[in-house]
Design a protein around this motif. Structure first.
Motif, PDB file in Angstrom:
ATOM      1  N   THR A 122     -14.901  21.594   2.678  1.00 33.37           N
ATOM      2  CA  THR A 122     -14.379  20.510   3.381  1.00 33.37           C
ATOM      3  C   THR A 122     -15.103  20.258   4.521  1.00 33.37           C
ATOM      4  O   THR A 122     -15.510  18.909   4.724  1.00 33.37           O
ATOM      5  CB  THR A 122     -12.978  20.737   3.616  1.00 33.37           C
ATOM      6  N   LEU A 123     -15.562  21.149   5.447  1.00 34.49           N
ATOM      7  CA  LEU A 123     -16.210  20.897   6.700  1.00 34.49           C
ATOM      8  C   LEU A 123     -17.658  20.253   6.175  1.00 34.49           C
ATOM      9  O   LEU A 123     -18.168  19.469   6.899  1.00 34.49           O
ATOM     10  CB  LEU A 123     -16.176  22.075   7.270  1.00 34.49           C
ATOM     11  N   GLN A 124     -18.190  21.322   5.407  1.00 37.98           N
ATOM     12  CA  GLN A 124     -19.666  20.685   4.807  1.00 37.98           C
ATOM     13  C   GLN A 124     -19.787  19.242   4.484  1.00 37.98           C
ATOM     14  O   GLN A 124     -20.778  18.654   4.468  1.00 37.98           O
ATOM     15  CB  GLN A 124     -20.111  21.770   3.800  1.00 37.98           C
ATOM     16  N   ALA A 125     -18.622  18.881   3.729  1.00 35.76           N
ATOM     17  CA  ALA A 125     -18.725  17.598   2.884  1.00 35.76           C
ATOM     18  C   ALA A 125     -18.513  16.431   3.906  1.00 35.76           C
ATOM     19  O   ALA A 125     -19.150  15.605   4.089  1.00 35.76           O
ATOM     20  CB  ALA A 125     -17.582  17.380   2.176  1.00 35.76           C
ATOM     21  N   GLU A 126     -17.461  16.780   5.175  1.00 33.94           N
ATOM     22  CA  GLU A 126     -17.244  16.080   6.331  1.00 33.94           C
ATOM     23  C   GLU A 126     -18.575  15.708   7.047  1.00 33.94           C
ATOM     24  O   GLU A 126     -18.516  14.647   7.732  1.00 33.94           O
ATOM     25  CB  GLU A 126     -16.156  16.528   7.064  1.00 33.94           C
ATOM     26  N   THR A 127     -19.414  16.617   7.200  1.00 32.86           N
ATOM     27  CA  THR A 127     -20.575  16.352   8.141  1.00 32.86           C
ATOM     28  C   THR A 127     -21.937  16.301   7.412  1.00 32.86           C
ATOM     29  O   THR A 127     -22.918  16.538   8.113  1.00 32.86           O
ATOM     30  CB  THR A 127     -20.533  17.730   8.992  1.00 32.86           C
ATOM     31  N   ALA A 128     -21.741  16.183   6.087  1.00 30.42           N
ATOM     32  CA  ALA A 128     -23.171  16.053   5.262  1.00 30.42           C
ATOM     33  C   ALA A 128     -23.939  14.795   5.794  1.00 30.42           C
ATOM     34  O   ALA A 128     -25.264  14.824   6.091  1.00 30.42           O
ATOM     35  CB  ALA A 128     -22.852  15.671   3.997  1.00 30.42           C
ATOM     36  N   ASP A 129     -23.392  13.630   6.092  1.00 24.79           N
ATOM     37  CA  ASP A 129     -24.317  12.591   6.670  1.00 24.79           C
ATOM     38  C   ASP A 129     -24.733  13.007   8.150  1.00 24.79           C
ATOM     39  O   ASP A 129     -25.818  12.555   8.330  1.00 24.79           O
ATOM     40  CB  ASP A 129     -23.408  11.154   6.727  1.00 24.79           C
ATOM     41  N   ARG A 161     -12.050  21.343  14.712  1.00 20.38           N
ATOM     42  CA  ARG A 161     -11.298  22.042  13.745  1.00 20.38           C
ATOM     43  C   ARG A 161     -10.852  23.086  13.942  1.00 20.38           C
ATOM     44  O   ARG A 161      -9.607  23.447  13.617  1.00 20.38           O
ATOM     45  CB  ARG A 161     -12.152  21.855  12.251  1.00 20.38           C
ATOM     46  N   LEU A 162     -11.536  23.821  14.512  1.00 17.89           N
ATOM     47  CA  LEU A 162     -11.321  25.427  15.068  1.00 17.89           C
ATOM     48  C   LEU A 162     -10.135  25.410  15.970  1.00 17.89           C
ATOM     49  O   LEU A 162      -9.371  26.144  16.128  1.00 17.89           O
ATOM     50  CB  LEU A 162     -12.491  26.253  15.461  1.00 17.89           C
ATOM     51  N   ALA A 163     -10.498  24.399  16.855  1.00 12.48           N
ATOM     52  CA  ALA A 163      -9.429  24.282  17.839  1.00 12.48           C
ATOM     53  C   ALA A 163      -8.165  23.967  17.704  1.00 12.48           C
ATOM     54  O   ALA A 163      -7.276  24.116  18.439  1.00 12.48           O
ATOM     55  CB  ALA A 163     -10.214  23.346  19.137  1.00 12.48           C
TER      56      ALA A 163
END
Length: 219
Positions: A7-14, A31-33
């Motif tokens: 999910t994190l990788q998809a959200e930051t791909a752009d 997200r970690l926080a």
């Protein structure tokens, strides 16, 4: 490994594609926080402390040594498997005669360079200790572990990005990530401010590299 990693990788791909690595780190840190406290939250306090100028010098030396053997057209660097190699974090470098593109990364496993000395990474030792503890593998911390892992990956990419702006021999794509991650950042001479061959004199001849000046010294 949890679903959160993908999910994190998809959200930051752009963001990654645009070279906004700071933006990627902001997403991962946020997200970690937001998760329940865990030993992996120490990642929010840490960054790699290697001097970008020293990193640039290490990469330039590698480029020069491999350029003596074949025309280098791309280089790739990755950290070791940081979650299981907790005693020492480092990165390896690989050089290629052709650049295989940024869509299918199978070509990265077929490098032409010789073995070179790894670059030891510093600054994340407290997180290394967490990966070495029972917290790693505890299902209760899966999401925190994955978010912290993405912070490690992008923090390394940010270090390489900063160093690349001082590389004298970078005239082709430079890719970076961590071992077993497909979250790969691309840097080129055009987006790092590195001079091209034309600006260096118009040919492939390698000029001497100036080592980084130790702190406190002046030219």
């Amino acid at each position: 490994m949890s679903k959160l990693l993908f999910t994190l990788q998809a959200e930051t791909a752009d963001l990654l594609r645009r070279g906004d690595i700071d933006g990627c780190i902001d997403v991962f840190a946020s997200r970690l926080a937001s998760l329940d406290p865990s030993p992996f939250h120490v990642a929010l306090e840490l960054d790699f402390t290697n001097d970008p100028l020293a990193v640039a010098f290490h990469f330039d030396q590698f480029i020069v040594s491999q350029s003596a053997l074949f025309p280098v057209r791309a280089i790739y660097t990755e950290t070791n498997g940081f979650d299981i190699n907790t005693d020492c974090w480092y990165c390896d470098l690989f050089a290629y005669t052709t650049y295989g593109g940024h869509e299918d990364f199978d070509w990265l496993s077929d490098w032409q360079s010789e073995d070179s000395a790894p670059l030891i990474l510093t600054g994340m030792e407290r997180l290394q200790a967490v990966y070495a503890s029972d917290a790693f593998g505890d299902r209760a911390y899966d999401d925190a572990c994955d978010a912290a892992g993405m912070i490690v990956v992008s923090s390394f990419q940010r270090l390489i990005q900063r160093a690349s702006r001082n590389m004298q021999r970078l005239d082709f794509p430079l890719l970076s990530t961590a071992h077993d991650y497909d979250f790969i950042a691309k840097m080129t001479a055009s987006n790092t401010g590195t001079p091209t061959k034309g600006e260096l004199g118009g040919d492939d001849r390698i000029a001497p590299i100036s080592p980084p000046i130790p702190p406190g010294m002046r030219l």
